[in-house]
Design a protein around this motif. Sequence first.
Motif, mmCIF file in Angstrom:
data_model
loop_
_atom_site.group_PDB
_atom_site.id
_atom_site.type_symbol
_atom_site.label_atom_id
_atom_site.label_comp_id
_atom_site.label_asym_id
_atom_site.label_seq_id
_atom_site.Cartn_x
_atom_site.Cartn_y
_atom_site.Cartn_z
ATOM 1 N N LEU A 59 59.284 -66.508 -79.317
ATOM 2 C CA LEU A 59 58.017 -66.067 -79.890
ATOM 3 C C LEU A 59 58.357 -65.489 -81.249
ATOM 4 N N ALA A 60 57.865 -66.128 -82.309
ATOM 5 C CA ALA A 60 58.268 -65.758 -83.654
ATOM 6 C C ALA A 60 57.106 -65.212 -84.463
ATOM 7 N N PRO A 61 57.371 -64.203 -85.280
ATOM 8 C CA PRO A 61 56.351 -63.736 -86.220
ATOM 9 C C PRO A 61 56.162 -64.787 -87.303
ATOM 10 N N ASP A 62 55.061 -64.695 -88.012
ATOM 11 C CA ASP A 62 54.789 -65.595 -89.126
ATOM 12 C C ASP A 62 54.374 -64.736 -90.317
ATOM 13 N N CYS A 63 55.374 -64.127 -90.943
ATOM 14 C CA CYS A 63 55.125 -63.256 -92.085
ATOM 15 C C CYS A 63 56.413 -63.112 -92.884
ATOM 16 N N ASP A 64 56.306 -62.486 -94.045
ATOM 17 C CA ASP A 64 57.463 -62.290 -94.912
ATOM 18 C C ASP A 64 58.234 -61.009 -94.604
ATOM 19 N N ASP A 65 57.699 -60.156 -93.755
ATOM 20 C CA ASP A 65 58.322 -58.865 -93.453
ATOM 21 C C ASP A 65 59.478 -59.061 -92.474
ATOM 22 N N ARG A 66 60.691 -58.785 -92.918
ATOM 23 C CA ARG A 66 61.886 -58.982 -92.079
ATOM 24 C C ARG A 66 62.014 -57.957 -90.962
ATOM 25 N N ALA A 67 61.144 -56.958 -90.958
ATOM 26 C CA ALA A 67 61.158 -55.978 -89.874
ATOM 27 C C ALA A 67 60.716 -56.624 -88.557
ATOM 28 N N TYR A 68 59.939 -57.709 -88.658
ATOM 29 C CA TYR A 68 59.494 -58.432 -87.466
ATOM 30 C C TYR A 68 60.506 -59.528 -87.158
ATOM 31 N N THR A 69 60.954 -59.597 -85.924
ATOM 32 C CA THR A 69 61.933 -60.605 -85.526
ATOM 33 C C THR A 69 61.431 -61.394 -84.329
ATOM 34 N N ALA A 70 62.013 -62.573 -84.164
ATOM 35 C CA ALA A 70 61.641 -63.433 -83.035
ATOM 36 C C ALA A 70 62.198 -62.862 -81.733
ATOM 37 N N ILE A 71 61.508 -63.189 -80.651
ATOM 38 C CA ILE A 71 61.928 -62.764 -79.320
ATOM 39 C C ILE A 71 62.278 -64.010 -78.522
ATOM 40 N N ASP A 72 63.509 -64.082 -78.025
ATOM 41 C CA ASP A 72 63.915 -65.207 -77.186
ATOM 42 C C ASP A 72 63.398 -64.951 -75.773
ATOM 43 N N VAL A 73 62.545 -65.851 -75.296
ATOM 44 C CA VAL A 73 61.951 -65.689 -73.964
ATOM 45 C C VAL A 73 62.408 -66.787 -72.997
ATOM 46 N N THR A 74 63.438 -67.541 -73.406
ATOM 47 C CA THR A 74 63.970 -68.592 -72.545
ATOM 48 C C THR A 74 64.413 -67.952 -71.226
ATOM 49 N N ASP A 75 63.920 -68.476 -70.139
ATOM 50 C CA ASP A 75 64.279 -67.978 -68.793
ATOM 51 C C ASP A 75 63.970 -66.501 -68.578
ATOM 52 N N HIS A 76 63.091 -65.932 -69.377
ATOM 53 C CA HIS A 76 62.730 -64.514 -69.236
ATOM 54 C C HIS A 76 61.701 -64.389 -68.115
ATOM 55 N N PRO A 77 61.999 -63.664 -67.052
ATOM 56 C CA PRO A 77 61.063 -63.587 -65.918
ATOM 57 C C PRO A 77 59.747 -62.878 -66.241
ATOM 58 N N GLY A 78 59.720 -62.037 -67.267
ATOM 59 C CA GLY A 78 58.503 -61.312 -67.615
ATOM 60 C C GLY A 78 57.685 -61.974 -68.699
ATOM 61 N N PHE A 79 57.903 -63.290 -68.928
ATOM 62 C CA PHE A 79 57.210 -64.023 -69.989
ATOM 63 C C PHE A 79 56.175 -64.966 -69.396
ATOM 64 N N ALA A 80 54.961 -64.933 -69.964
ATOM 65 C CA ALA A 80 53.902 -65.871 -69.562
ATOM 66 C C ALA A 80 52.977 -66.101 -70.746
ATOM 67 N N ILE A 81 52.631 -67.353 -70.976
ATOM 68 C CA ILE A 81 51.666 -67.670 -72.026
ATOM 69 C C ILE A 81 50.270 -67.533 -71.446
ATOM 70 N N TRP A 82 49.454 -66.727 -72.100
ATOM 71 C CA TRP A 82 48.076 -66.528 -71.659
ATOM 72 C C TRP A 82 47.148 -67.589 -72.226
ATOM 73 N N GLY A 83 47.464 -68.120 -73.407
ATOM 74 C CA GLY A 83 46.612 -69.136 -74.000
ATOM 75 C C GLY A 83 46.984 -69.410 -75.441
#
Length: 139
Positions: free
Chosen positions: A104-128
């Motif tokens: 899950l990646a941000p879409d902005c120029d601010d480097r303070a925001y970083t992507a989150i790797d959710v591969t095989d993450h048990p607490g990850f679900a796409i709502w829509g």
Amino acid sequence: MELRALQPCVIVAVEAVVSAGFPSPAGDYAEGRIDLTDTLVPHPSASFTLRISGHSMTGAGIHDGDLAIVDRSLTARHDDVVVAAVDGELLCKRLVIQRGRTRLAPDCDDRAYTAIDVTDHPGFAIWGVVTATIRFHRR
């Protein structure tokens, strides 16, 4: 979260091009009607709205305070903007699927925001999938 049934929202649609740059000569235009419910919410029984908080999606044109229309009936694909739950927290991010990894990646120029790797993450679900946003210019 309160759920309300959708009612038609029909407004006048003026079919004319409006310049946001230099003025152009006025042309002919036609008036009709457009149902915003049909236009913005093609799958009403599978859709909901959420208010966006934060600045990590400004590159996608999604800003703090915008109202996101989210469609649960769509299958999320690479590069879609999605609403996802990660360990119970709802996030609006870009879905990046590459080389067998899901982020899950941000879409902005601010480097303070970083992507989150959710591969095989048990607490990850796409709502829509976010299909549209509404930005209020005057309140």
